[in-house]
Write an enzyme that holds these catalytic residues in place. Structure first.
Site, PDB file in Angstrom:
ATOM      1  N   ASN A   1       2.748 -12.913   4.266  1.00  0.00           N
ATOM      2  CA  ASN A   1       3.606 -11.725   4.300  1.00  0.00           C
ATOM      3  C   ASN A   1       2.706 -10.477   4.341  1.00  0.00           C
ATOM      4  OD1 ASN A   1       4.970  -9.403   3.217  1.00  0.00           O
ATOM      5  ND2 ASN A   1       6.669 -10.731   2.655  1.00  0.00           N
TER       6      ASN A   1
ATOM      7  N   HIS B   1       2.601  -5.385   2.615  1.00  0.00           N
ATOM      8  CA  HIS B   1       1.855  -4.400   1.832  1.00  0.00           C
ATOM      9  C   HIS B   1       0.643  -3.825   2.561  1.00  0.00           C
ATOM     10  CE1 HIS B   1       4.811  -4.721  -1.138  1.00  0.00           C
ATOM     11  NE2 HIS B   1       4.637  -6.026  -1.245  1.00  0.00           N
TER      12      HIS B   1
ATOM     13  N   HIS C   1       9.150  -8.061   6.018  1.00  0.00           N
ATOM     14  CA  HIS C   1      10.464  -7.685   5.473  1.00  0.00           C
ATOM     15  C   HIS C   1      10.778  -6.253   5.900  1.00  0.00           C
ATOM     16  CE1 HIS C   1      13.060  -7.271   1.524  1.00  0.00           C
ATOM     17  NE2 HIS C   1      13.745  -6.989   2.611  1.00  0.00           N
TER      18      HIS C   1
ATOM     19  N   ARG D   1      12.913  -3.543   5.237  1.00  0.00           N
ATOM     20  CA  ARG D   1      13.894  -3.108   4.234  1.00  0.00           C
ATOM     21  C   ARG D   1      14.764  -1.994   4.796  1.00  0.00           C
ATOM     22  NH1 ARG D   1      12.542  -4.927  -1.242  1.00  0.00           N
ATOM     23  NH2 ARG D   1      14.221  -3.576  -1.874  1.00  0.00           N
TER      24      ARG D   1
ATOM     25  N   ARG E   1      10.537   1.187   3.540  1.00  0.00           N
ATOM     26  CA  ARG E   1       9.452   1.668   2.679  1.00  0.00           C
ATOM     27  C   ARG E   1       8.095   1.088   3.080  1.00  0.00           C
ATOM     28  NH1 ARG E   1      10.971  -1.367  -2.959  1.00  0.00           N
ATOM     29  NH2 ARG E   1      12.954  -0.352  -2.542  1.00  0.00           N
TER      30      ARG E   1
ATOM     31  N   GLU F   1      12.254 -11.100   7.616  1.00  0.00           N
ATOM     32  CA  GLU F   1      13.000 -11.102   6.367  1.00  0.00           C
ATOM     33  C   GLU F   1      13.844  -9.829   6.304  1.00  0.00           C
ATOM     34  OE1 GLU F   1      10.248 -11.972   3.057  1.00  0.00           O
ATOM     35  OE2 GLU F   1      11.626 -10.692   1.931  1.00  0.00           O
TER      36      GLU F   1
ATOM     37  N   THR G   1      12.036  -7.782  -4.180  1.00  0.00           N
ATOM     38  CA  THR G   1      13.252  -8.588  -4.184  1.00  0.00           C
ATOM     39  C   THR G   1      13.366  -9.288  -5.536  1.00  0.00           C
ATOM     40  OG1 THR G   1      12.755  -8.967  -1.865  1.00  0.00           O
ATOM     41  CG2 THR G   1      14.542 -10.256  -2.801  1.00  0.00           C
TER      42      THR G   1
ATOM     43  N   GLU H   1      14.796 -20.876   0.973  1.00  0.00           N
ATOM     44  CA  GLU H   1      13.525 -20.484   0.365  1.00  0.00           C
ATOM     45  C   GLU H   1      13.797 -20.275  -1.114  1.00  0.00           C
ATOM     46  OE1 GLU H   1      10.892 -17.831   2.410  1.00  0.00           O
ATOM     47  OE2 GLU H   1      10.184 -16.974   0.524  1.00  0.00           O
TER      48      GLU H   1
ATOM     49  N   HIS I   1       7.471 -15.847  -3.442  1.00  0.00           N
ATOM     50  CA  HIS I   1       7.588 -14.672  -4.300  1.00  0.00           C
ATOM     51  C   HIS I   1       6.671 -14.805  -5.507  1.00  0.00           C
ATOM     52  CE1 HIS I   1       9.051 -10.939  -5.909  1.00  0.00           C
ATOM     53  NE2 HIS I   1       9.666 -10.764  -4.759  1.00  0.00           N
TER      54      HIS I   1
HETATM   55  N1  PXP Z   1       9.612 -14.596   0.171  1.00  0.00           N
HETATM   56  C1  PXP Z   1      10.565 -13.647   0.073  1.00  0.00           C
HETATM   57  C2  PXP Z   1      11.941 -14.014   0.478  1.00  0.00           C
HETATM   58  C3  PXP Z   1      10.254 -12.353  -0.352  1.00  0.00           C
HETATM   59  O1  PXP Z   1      11.226 -11.418  -0.474  1.00  0.00           O
HETATM   60  C4  PXP Z   1       8.925 -12.028  -0.645  1.00  0.00           C
HETATM   61  C5  PXP Z   1       8.565 -10.632  -1.011  1.00  0.00           C
HETATM   62  O2  PXP Z   1       8.783  -9.793   0.080  1.00  0.00           O
HETATM   63  C6  PXP Z   1       7.963 -13.049  -0.515  1.00  0.00           C
HETATM   64  C7  PXP Z   1       8.340 -14.316  -0.134  1.00  0.00           C
HETATM   65  C8  PXP Z   1       6.526 -12.789  -0.796  1.00  0.00           C
HETATM   66  O3  PXP Z   1       6.375 -12.436  -2.132  1.00  0.00           O
HETATM   67  P1  PXP Z   1       5.001 -11.870  -2.644  1.00  0.00           P
HETATM   68  O4  PXP Z   1       4.710 -10.637  -1.846  1.00  0.00           O
HETATM   69  O5  PXP Z   1       5.238 -11.601  -4.082  1.00  0.00           O
HETATM   70  O6  PXP Z   1       3.970 -12.951  -2.396  1.00  0.00           O
END
Ligand code: PXP
Length: 250
Positions: A12, A15, A48, A50, A54, A75, A106, A156, A199
């Protein structure tokens, strides 16, 4: 659908965009990070979009959809706007998540059971467009069964609570949560759902999740981008991959 030996790692890159947006610059570029992640062995890229934009922005989704060789997991919240964006770009997968403006990330899973009819209608055009739809949920059997009923391809499972308990040293509660996740993975698999998780996962917490035989994919972001500050993105991903493979073999 049989769980494969090799667990997929979805990276992901939200960030990377957070850092970019903090200064309003054009760098660091999420697509560049995604291509580096691909080269380091990521099996997919997750982003993601949003509602408040952001971190990831619309143009990032367009760039990722056009520029990646590995599957894109888009996402988003289950809104009409996001459905249209998904149908425009036709990513490999769409993972539906709950979204609140005031949350930092989330925070919980989607309440599929309470919104079954709407979500069934919502995912129908996505499924017809060939997009694999994933529901981001807790391990509550009610949510897993509702996800299967509406025709989702994937669930998931939310690992955030398990990770928080681990990092807070609340080990008995962590182990109970892990048992719930294990039971959830088994139930989902038995209902024909592909099982993913994500997550909050870190080097310390990934092992027991990766070891679940039903698990097909982990989506990991924040920790990898944080660790990239110290190791570089490629080595941070390679170390996660090594730990996943090690847990899988054990
Ligand atoms: N899976 C989902 C559905 C999420 O919302 C997120 C966070 O955006 C992640 C995985 C990844 O989580 P993390 O950034 O904490 O590894």
């Amino acid at each position: 659908m049989k769980p494969s030996g090799r667990l997929r790692l979805g990276v992901n890159i939200d960030h990377v965009a957070t850092v970019r947006n903090a200064r309003g610059t054009a760098y660091p570029d999420p697509l560049r990070a995604a291509l580096l992640a691909e080269a380091a062995g990521a099996d997919g890229i997750t982003a993601h979009l949003r509602e408040d934009r952001r971190h990831i922005r619309d143009e990032d989704i367009a760039a990722l959809a056009a520029g990646l060789s590995v599957p894109l997991n888009f996402e988003c919240a289950a809104t009409v706007e996001m459905q249209a964006i998904g149908l425009r770009h036709r990513p490999h997968a769409m993972c539906l998540v709950p979204e609140k403006r005031e949350e930092r990330t989330t925070e919980g899973g989607l309440d599929v059971a309470a919104d079954e009819a709407r979500l069934r209608d919502f995912i129908t055009p996505l499924r017809e467009a060939g997009i694999r739809v994933s529901m981001f949920i807790g391990h509550d059997p009610k949510q897993i069964e509702a996800s299967a009923r509406i025709g989702a391809a994937v669930v998931e499972l939310h690992t955030g609570y398990y990770c928080d308990l681990h990092h807070e040293g609340r080990y008995a509660e962590r182990d109970a949560e892990l048992d719930g996740l294990r039971r959830g993975a088994k139930l989902a698999y038995s209902l024909g759902l592909e099982v993913h998780a994500g997550h909050g996962l870190t080097y310390e917490t990934v092992g027991p999740i990766a070891a679940m035989p039903e698990m097909m994919e982990l989506n990991i972001g924040h920790f990898l981008i944080a660790e990239a500050i110290f190791l570089g993105l490629g080595p941070a991903i390679e170390e996660m991959r090594r730990r996943m493979d090690e847990a899988r073999r054990a």
